[in-house]
Design a protein around this motif. Structure first.
Motif, mmCIF file in Angstrom:
data_model
loop_
_atom_site.group_PDB
_atom_site.id
_atom_site.type_symbol
_atom_site.label_atom_id
_atom_site.label_comp_id
_atom_site.label_asym_id
_atom_site.label_seq_id
_atom_site.Cartn_x
_atom_site.Cartn_y
_atom_site.Cartn_z
ATOM 1 N N PHE A 42 -109.117 37.178 13.013
ATOM 2 C CA PHE A 42 -108.669 36.954 14.383
ATOM 3 C C PHE A 42 -108.048 38.210 14.975
ATOM 4 C CE2 PHE A 42 -105.593 35.155 17.455
ATOM 5 C CZ PHE A 42 -106.503 34.519 18.272
ATOM 6 N N ASP A 43 -107.171 38.835 14.154
ATOM 7 C CA ASP A 43 -106.410 39.956 14.686
ATOM 8 C C ASP A 43 -107.306 41.140 15.000
ATOM 9 O OD1 ASP A 43 -103.794 40.795 15.421
ATOM 10 O OD2 ASP A 43 -103.928 42.266 13.823
ATOM 11 N N LEU A 44 -108.126 41.475 13.974
ATOM 12 C CA LEU A 44 -108.992 42.628 14.186
ATOM 13 C C LEU A 44 -109.960 42.374 15.321
ATOM 14 C CD1 LEU A 44 -109.896 44.065 10.690
ATOM 15 C CD2 LEU A 44 -108.500 45.043 12.495
ATOM 16 N N GLY A 45 -110.495 41.136 15.300
ATOM 17 C CA GLY A 45 -111.507 40.832 16.302
ATOM 18 C C GLY A 45 -110.906 40.597 17.662
ATOM 19 N N VAL A 46 -110.092 39.534 17.730
ATOM 20 C CA VAL A 46 -109.664 39.074 19.046
ATOM 21 C C VAL A 46 -108.460 39.866 19.556
ATOM 22 C CG1 VAL A 46 -108.944 37.081 20.375
ATOM 23 C CG2 VAL A 46 -110.530 36.809 18.455
ATOM 24 N N ILE A 47 -107.388 39.846 18.727
ATOM 25 C CA ILE A 47 -106.148 40.452 19.225
ATOM 26 C C ILE A 47 -106.329 41.955 19.455
ATOM 27 C CG2 ILE A 47 -103.710 40.852 18.777
ATOM 28 C CD1 ILE A 47 -104.134 37.994 19.105
ATOM 29 N N ASP A 48 -106.877 42.609 18.418
ATOM 30 C CA ASP A 48 -107.061 44.044 18.603
ATOM 31 C C ASP A 48 -107.970 44.321 19.780
ATOM 32 O OD1 ASP A 48 -105.389 44.682 16.657
ATOM 33 O OD2 ASP A 48 -106.801 45.870 15.469
ATOM 34 N N GLY A 49 -108.942 43.432 19.905
ATOM 35 C CA GLY A 49 -109.813 43.571 21.064
ATOM 36 C C GLY A 49 -108.998 43.515 22.344
ATOM 37 N N ILE A 50 -108.100 42.509 22.365
ATOM 38 C CA ILE A 50 -107.274 42.374 23.568
ATOM 39 C C ILE A 50 -106.314 43.547 23.678
ATOM 40 C CG2 ILE A 50 -105.511 40.968 24.681
ATOM 41 C CD1 ILE A 50 -106.839 38.531 23.447
ATOM 42 N N VAL A 51 -105.678 43.832 22.511
ATOM 43 C CA VAL A 51 -104.667 44.896 22.530
ATOM 44 C C VAL A 51 -105.292 46.224 22.945
ATOM 45 C CG1 VAL A 51 -103.181 46.304 21.075
ATOM 46 C CG2 VAL A 51 -103.089 43.821 20.929
ATOM 47 N N ASN A 52 -106.468 46.481 22.390
ATOM 48 C CA ASN A 52 -107.118 47.725 22.805
ATOM 49 C C ASN A 52 -107.731 47.586 24.180
ATOM 50 O OD1 ASN A 52 -106.466 48.930 20.409
ATOM 51 N ND2 ASN A 52 -108.323 48.199 19.399
ATOM 52 N N GLY A 53 -108.129 46.347 24.460
ATOM 53 C CA GLY A 53 -108.809 46.116 25.735
ATOM 54 C C GLY A 53 -107.866 46.180 26.908
ATOM 55 N N VAL A 54 -106.682 45.549 26.733
ATOM 56 C CA VAL A 54 -105.767 45.491 27.872
ATOM 57 C C VAL A 54 -105.334 46.884 28.323
ATOM 58 C CG1 VAL A 54 -103.465 44.769 28.594
ATOM 59 C CG2 VAL A 54 -104.998 43.143 27.526
ATOM 60 N N PRO A 55 -104.854 47.708 27.362
ATOM 61 C CA PRO A 55 -104.508 49.054 27.822
ATOM 62 C C PRO A 55 -105.701 49.780 28.417
ATOM 63 C CG PRO A 55 -103.640 48.672 25.647
ATOM 64 C CD PRO A 55 -104.565 47.541 25.945
ATOM 65 N N ALA A 56 -106.885 49.573 27.802
ATOM 66 C CA ALA A 56 -108.064 50.219 28.361
ATOM 67 C C ALA A 56 -108.269 49.733 29.786
ATOM 68 C CB ALA A 56 -109.281 49.922 27.505
ATOM 69 N N LEU A 57 -108.136 48.385 29.933
ATOM 70 C CA LEU A 57 -108.303 47.792 31.250
ATOM 71 C C LEU A 57 -107.231 48.318 32.198
ATOM 72 C CD1 LEU A 57 -109.968 45.442 32.654
ATOM 73 C CD2 LEU A 57 -107.939 44.058 32.230
ATOM 74 N N VAL A 58 -105.973 48.287 31.666
ATOM 75 C CA VAL A 58 -104.859 48.719 32.512
ATOM 76 C C VAL A 58 -105.012 50.181 32.885
ATOM 77 C CG1 VAL A 58 -102.389 49.179 32.539
ATOM 78 C CG2 VAL A 58 -103.235 46.997 31.726
ATOM 79 N N SER A 59 -105.344 50.988 31.852
ATOM 80 C CA SER A 59 -105.429 52.409 32.189
ATOM 81 C C SER A 59 -106.652 52.656 33.060
ATOM 82 C CB SER A 59 -105.449 53.267 30.927
ATOM 83 O OG SER A 59 -106.571 52.950 30.158
ATOM 84 N N GLY A 60 -107.691 51.826 32.834
ATOM 85 C CA GLY A 60 -108.840 51.926 33.741
ATOM 86 C C GLY A 60 -108.426 51.592 35.159
ATOM 87 N N MET A 61 -107.661 50.467 35.248
ATOM 88 C CA MET A 61 -107.177 50.072 36.571
ATOM 89 C C MET A 61 -106.238 51.135 37.114
ATOM 90 S SD MET A 61 -106.613 46.083 35.839
ATOM 91 C CE MET A 61 -105.426 45.644 37.054
ATOM 92 N N SER A 62 -105.385 51.596 36.189
ATOM 93 C CA SER A 62 -104.443 52.636 36.574
ATOM 94 C C SER A 62 -105.193 53.839 37.142
ATOM 95 C CB SER A 62 -103.638 53.085 35.362
ATOM 96 O OG SER A 62 -102.312 52.679 35.485
ATOM 97 N N ARG A 63 -106.246 54.209 36.401
ATOM 98 C CA ARG A 63 -106.977 55.400 36.821
ATOM 99 C C ARG A 63 -107.635 55.163 38.190
ATOM 100 N NH1 ARG A 63 -110.876 55.913 32.984
ATOM 101 N NH2 ARG A 63 -109.270 55.472 31.447
ATOM 102 N N ARG A 64 -108.223 53.945 38.288
ATOM 103 C CA ARG A 64 -108.874 53.646 39.549
ATOM 104 C C ARG A 64 -107.859 53.640 40.691
ATOM 105 N NH1 ARG A 64 -113.711 49.634 39.218
ATOM 106 N NH2 ARG A 64 -114.120 51.247 37.706
ATOM 107 N N LEU A 65 -106.698 52.978 40.380
ATOM 108 C CA LEU A 65 -105.672 52.911 41.416
ATOM 109 C C LEU A 65 -105.118 54.296 41.706
ATOM 110 C CD1 LEU A 65 -103.805 49.709 40.237
ATOM 111 C CD2 LEU A 65 -105.050 49.972 42.369
#
Lengths: 484, 630
Positions: free
Chosen positions: B574-597
């Motif tokens: 679960f952790d490697l798949g889902v959580i890490d996905g989220i954990v890595n995904g959210v900052p990626a998303l946030v920094s992506g959003m951050s970058r876009r913003l």
């Protein structure tokens, strides 16, 4: 017909007169007896503010109007005026040593702070859209000049120019909004406008709605609400730090005062629409402000984005209209202490001639500057909303007001945003206490005035957090007395 | 005087602040002295409060002090308000009195520890938390104090955090207490949901009306509260943390894990007796768990070889007695035993600490013996405590234990009484065993330790002497004590039934004590019966007891390991798949959003003006669209 003196009721305008008068006196004295240190200007400014404060506290609220009905001396106006005066006084204290250190100690600085404050006071007490506009312009123009105060600094000049251009742009929308509202109701007096809207049942009038939308744009620009926020990070960063501190608090207090009054006095019949609009802006502002703050690596810019997000939280209670007015007022009081305190620490720590305070400079300061670091930690915890600080109580009431008015989902969004904000606020605390400095910052001695300001801010944050009852009662009673 | 009761909190709090910020700069002596004086002042102030309370007529001895309102939101009032009544004053005096003595003792015991300032800061902080707990006038403040002492317990068990066993023990105590505290928190929430308030006065006044006697809500609330007590006061099945808590410095064991904090559960049940009176099932559960724990822990204590572990199991067992008392409605008896136990058990721990100190850290009784002549003060005071806990008249333990047994008997629960009586015998036996092994017989002390053998300094022996006097004579005040507490527990009298006369009950409990002592004397002093032979005859039983019924092992197998395995599995899948996905995904998303913003944050005024116009379009469109819908 010219209004008579008794209609003007100048006695009630003593706060504005004291503040603006002190400003003019400073300009005069500086021009006539120009020599040596400018400390006296700061003291004179504090004196003017003290007179205004004494007058506000002593005279209390009443349903009178001043200047032939242009300004209201009601509880709402006087309460916001009080917060504004306190913020201005703290801003003066914070600036004294900083300006000397940066070798920009000039008397106009304090005069401009006073003029801006006078404009803000007009906004807080305005009972007329024209008075709101004049107050807004007085505040804004003073701030444009203040932003450019470090004339030798290109960033400062650039910030001022950007602020001026965009501010003029936003003012135009605001003015257009006033015109539309005048067209819809036939008056610019808020009380009469409210009555006209209620009686005429013009709720569905596109003229009214266009006007409301544009007014919100104008206020939203001043509050740096997303998507009218784009100027804020650049200006906050470019302007002298002491100006940023003042700007981030004073213009919010003044603009929220005007907004709350508009919502309560004029737009109450149209609450569903204004609430929906403001809720949309609140969600955008909190979320975008926080997301952008996450990516910062420098304290001043971080605080700029954080103050955008903070405006979003306050807006959550504004959505609740009359129910949230007391919460808005209380939060702003706490926010004045918290934010000015945080900026005061930045002022104490930033390098000479440099506006930036990179995160890496904070490393190890928890032990090298234990008291100041403890104070900054306190302010950051308060901004996060930790219990036992004013930030917690304030947010509790902001979000509580939203829930009470049926905006539960909005309160949930706000709480989630608060959680996100904890990351970037607490990161600073972690850096201060848990990281070793690679290149220790050469620290100057913080001056006495700055120390006093810090102590006052810290005491305010703790006291209002521990015994909020008195201030809350005050806020509740104040907003209950509204001229309408 | 009474309205300044809050000062008892201020003294130790000042101690915390001063020692936390300036402790090391003050130096060792000043730091310890400051902490001790702070608690002593609280004690003296507490005596003043007691005097003030005694000046009032008995029925008026309940003072509510609303110091400030912190949060007022709708029905929820959260504030600092204190309750001064006989029960809280008794607790206040026990906590500060025993606390001051143990602080004094710590000045000697921690003489060589480099971390003295941290130690005294935690110790004072504990006193603050404990006082908050016993003086609280509402459940939330009680909970705050409850968690504060839990935190201090964790910090002090793991005080020598460089030692892995100490750090682990601290964690264990904290985690096991989570279970109980979770129940406690649920109980408090249920109280708020039921009564709409958390104030003691309001809840207890409304309870008889709002709650149906014996109803589900009353039972649920009280059982949840008792869950908290089970954790904090180390009852079955959550007692496992207490033996391990002995990893902490011995003064901590004496103060927190014997005299005060662990009795918080008993105090809490006594405080909420109005609710328990409405839930006979819960009261029965309290009595049953208490009795069961009493005998269970006593059997384990029979065979332990570490002196502090004997005392730890003994504490668990004695806490069981207290719960037996409050479970059968003998609240005053329970609190009385709490008080006398605080004296003699603190004394036992401090005495053990003195022995350990003298032997340079040795805790195994198999390497002690014959210390009585070498450690005179320690030996004499330890003997007093031993006789007190064994229930030999006229020492304090005799009175308090006898009251509990009598109350159990008269309540009609003869099996509970019988188990209690047997436990009394077991208690006398294991304590005698400890005394004989430690202080009498031949010395088995290692040559090296014998060389350094010395009596402790006066800072340590004076508290021992004071506690010994208290442990000896406290029982004589039994009737005054009960009379003082009576107004608090009005209407909660234990039933007076017939059956055996009082004298017979007393004779039986003294007999149990004497038999226990005599048996231990024969086995460990005269060596008429070799304990090894008994152990060898029933090796499995001995192993079972020695390993504390393998409960820790069982928890390890049944709870810790499955959870660990689950966590491992979650970590892998679960952790490697889902959580890490989220954990890595959210900052990626946030920094992506951050970058876009941030793309918008170009610095160009024209772009900013454009975004402003964009905002104007949105706002006006929303406004005009909504106009149509009105």
């Amino acid at each position: 017909m010219l209004p008579t003196l008794s209609v003007l009721n100048l006695n009630g305008a003593v706060p504005q007169i004291a503040v603006a008068g002190a400003g003019m006196l400073i300009m005069l004295i500086d021009a006539l007896f120009h020599r040596g240190s400018r400390r006296w200007a700061a003291y004179l400014a504090l004196l003017g503010l003290a007179v205004a404060l004494a007058r506000v506290v002593e005279s209390g609220a009443s349903a009178e109007t001043i200047l032939d009905g242009a300004l209201a001396r009601d509880g709402l106006g006087m309460a916001f005026a009080l917060v504004l005066i306190v913020a201005a006084a703290l801003s003066v204290l914070v600036a004294m040593d900083y300006l000397r250190r940066e070798e920009h100690e000039r008397a106009e600085y304090y005069a401009l702070i006073l003029f801006a404050t006078a404009g803000g006071l007009a906004m807080a007490m305005a009972n007329d859209l024209v008075a709101v506009f004049i107050g807004l312009e007085t505040l804004s123009i003073s701030l444009y000049v203040l932003s450019a105060f470090f004339t030798g600094d290109a960033a400062s000049r650039e910030a001022a120019l950007k602020y001026l251009l965009l501010g003029a742009f936003a003012s135009a929308f605001f003015l257009y909004g006033i015109a539309l509202l005048y067209g819809a109701s036939g008056t610019t007096r808020l009380v009469e406008m409210g009555t006209a809207i209620r009686l005429a049942g013009t709720q569905a009038d596109p003229l009214l709605w266009g006007g409301v939308a544009l007014i919100i744009v104008g206020v939203g620009f001043k509050l740096a609400l997303v998507p009218f926020h784009s100027w804020a990070p650049d200006v906050y960063q470019g302007a002298p730090t002491s100006v940023t501190a003042f700007m981030s608090v004073a213009s919010k207090v003044a603009a929220f005062a005007a907004l709350v009054r508009l919502l309560v006095v004029v737009l109450a019949p149209a609450a569903p629409l204004t609430s929906a609009l403001l809720a949309l802006l609140a969600v955008l502002t909190m979320t975008v402000g926080n997301i952008l703050a996450l990516a910062q690596d420098e304290v001043k810019r971080l605080l700029a984005y954080s103050s955008i997000a903070q405006a979003g939280y306050i807006l959550v209670a504004a959505v609740a209209g009359e129910v949230g007015a007391a919460a808005v007022l209380f939060y702003l009081l706490g926010y004045a202490f918290t934010n000015l305190g945080a900026f005061a620490v930045v002022l104490a720590w930033s390098r000479r001639g440099e506006g930036r305070l990179p995160f890496s400079d904070l490393a190890g300061l928890g032990f090298r500057r234990p008291w100041t670091a403890a104070a900054l930690s306190l302010f950051l915890l308060s901004l996060t909303g930790m219990p036992l600080t004013v930030g917690f109580v304030g947010k509790l009431y902001l979000f509580g007001a939203a829930v009470q008015a049926g905006w539960t989902w909005l309160a949930i969004v706000a709480v989630l945003n608060s959680v996100v904000s904890a990351f970037y606020y607490l990161r600073l605390v972690v850096i201060m206490y848990m990281r070793e400095a690679e290149m220790p910052l050469a620290l100057q001695r913080a001056g006495l005035a700055l120390g006093v300001a810090l102590a006052v801010c810290a005491a305010g944050v703790i006291l209002l957090g521990l015994v909020p009852g008195v201030a809350l009662d005050w806020a509740r009673q104040a907003v209950a007395v509204v001229l309408s | 005087m009474l309205q300044y009761a809050w000062l008892v909190l201020v003294f130790p709090l000042a101690g915390v602040l001063i020692n936390a910020f300036f402790g090391y700069r003050l130096g060792r002596r000043a730091c310890g002295a400051l902490a001790t004086v702070a608690v002593a002042l609280s004690f003296l102030w507490g005596v003043g409060i007691l005097a003030g309370l005694l000046n009032l007529p008995a029925e008026a001895r309940e003072v509510h002090l609303a110091l400030w309102d912190w949060i007022v939101a709708a029905d929820l009032h959260v504030g600092l308000s204190l309750l001064v009544d006989p029960l809280s004053v008794v607790m206040l005096l026990v906590v500060t009195g025993v606390g001051a003595l143990i602080h004094l003792y710590s000045n000697g015991y921690m003489r060589e520890d480099p971390d003295y300032a941290r130690f005294f800061t935690y110790l004072n902080l504990f006193i603050v938390g404990m006082l908050l707990l016993v003086l609280a006038d509402n459940f939330l403040l009680l909970y705050l104090g409850w968690e504060a002492v839990g935190l201090c317990s964790y910090l002090l068990i793991g005080f020598w955090y460089q030692k892995k066993s100490a750090a682990d023990a601290g964690k264990k105590a904290f985690i096991v207490n989570r279970v109980g505290d979770f129940g406690f928190a649920l109980g408090i929430m249920l109280i708020f949901a039921t009564f709409g308030t958390l104030g003691f006065r309001e809840v207890f006044e409304r309870a008889p009306v709002t709650l149906q006697a014996g109803g589900a809500v009353a039972t649920a609330i009280t059982l949840l509260l008792f869950t908290g007590a089970i954790g904090k006061s180390a009852q079955i099945p959550l007692y496992v943390w207490l033996p391990d808590a002995m990893e902490g410095p011995t003064p901590v064991s004496a103060l927190i894990h014997a005299a005060t904090m662990v009795t918080a559960g008993v105090y809490m049940v006594a405080r909420t007796h109005v609710l328990f009176a409405l839930a006979p099932v819960s009261s029965a559960v309290v009595a049953a768990i208490g009795t069961l724990t009493a005998i269970y822990a006593a059997t384990i204590a029979l065979v332990q070889t570490d002196i502090k572990r004997v005392l730890a199991y003994s504490t668990i067992s004695q806490l069981g007695y207290m719960f037996l008392a409050v479970g059968v409605g003998a609240y005053a008896a329970g609190i009385f035993h709490l008080t006398t136990h605080a004296f003699f058990k603190a004394l036992l721990f401090l005495g053990a600490g003195s022995v350990i100190h003298a032997l340079g850290g040795e805790q195994d009784m198999r390497r002690m013996g014959g210390l009585f002549s070498k450690l005179r003060v320690t030996g004499i005071t330890f003997v007093v405590a031993w006789l007190a806990i064994s229930g030999i008249p006229p020492l304090s333990g005799f009175f308090s234990k006898d009251e509990i047994l009598a109350a159990a008997y008269h309540s009609g629960n003869v099996p509970l009484w019988l188990i209690g009586l047997i436990t009394a015998g077991l208690t006398a036996f294991y304590m005698s065993r400890a005394v004989f092994l430690t202080f009498f017989g031949d010395s088995r002390v290692s040559h090296e330790a014998a060389h350094h053998l010395h009596e402790s300094p006066p800072t340590m022996t004076v508290p021992l002497a004071v506690l010994a006097v208290l442990a000896a004579i406290a029982g004589l005040g039994a009737s005054a004590f009960n009379g003082f507490l009576e107004p608090v527990f009005e209407g909660a009298h234990a039933a007076e039934a017939g059956g055996l006369p009082e004298a017979a009950l007393i004779a039986l409990s003294v007999l149990a004590a004497v038999v226990g002592i005599a048996l231990a004397w024969l086995m460990y002093q005269r060596r008429a019966i070799a304990p090894e032979r008994i152990g060898a005859r029933v090796p499995s039983l001995h192993r079972l007891l020695y390993n504390a019924y393998y409960v820790d092992y069982g928890y390890q197998r049944l709870v810790v390991r499955p959870l660990h395995a689950l966590a491992q599995w979650l970590a892998r899948s679960f952790d490697l798949g889902v959580i890490d996905g989220i954990v890595n995904g959210v900052p990626a998303l946030v920094s992506g959003m951050s970058r876009r913003l941030r793309g918008w944050q170009s610095g160009y005024v024209r772009r900013y003006a454009l975004s402003l116009v964009f905002g104007v379009v949105i706002v006006t469109t929303v406004a005009l669209v909504m106009v149509r819908t009105i």
